[in-house]
Scaffold this motif. Sequence first.
Motif: not given
Length: 150
Positions: A49-57, A82-87, A113-117
């Motif tokens: 299983t390759l988690w491509v969604g989190i990497v591409l996001g 950045a505020v928009g993405v985090i919210v 949650l952690a990496l995107a923020s």
Amino acid sequence: MTEVIEQPAAEQRTGERILGALLYALFGLIVGTVTTFLHRGRVELFETTLWVGIVLGLACILCLGIGLRLYLVDRWMSTGFAVGVIVAVVGLGVWNPGSSVVVVGDVVGLAWLALASLVAAGCAFWPALPSRRSRTATGVGEYDERSQPS
């Protein structure tokens, strides 16, 4: 004759900054929502299983954040993004009473949650680098003692 009262340039600039930051926050909200819904995308390849969604996001948020930071001189717009993405990420990751959770509480969900923020905030608050034009212009007329023969 009526007298026209013009607003000072500093007040116009502040209004433009706030409006721009709000528009980029809306853009960040859209990007954060789309990437949050797609972060669990995966591909099965040879029983792996390759988690491509989190990497591409994360790559999408990183590229947009760096692009905004490099293109726009003013930090207000990239901070709004950045505020928009985090919210969006945190808002969709919070548990709600209907038990409809977009971000599951497993390793992939918590990593999202952690990496995107962190990626969004890191792009917005990265220190400003001097432009190439200003670096070459200051070095043209300077005297360098090391370049002179002894």
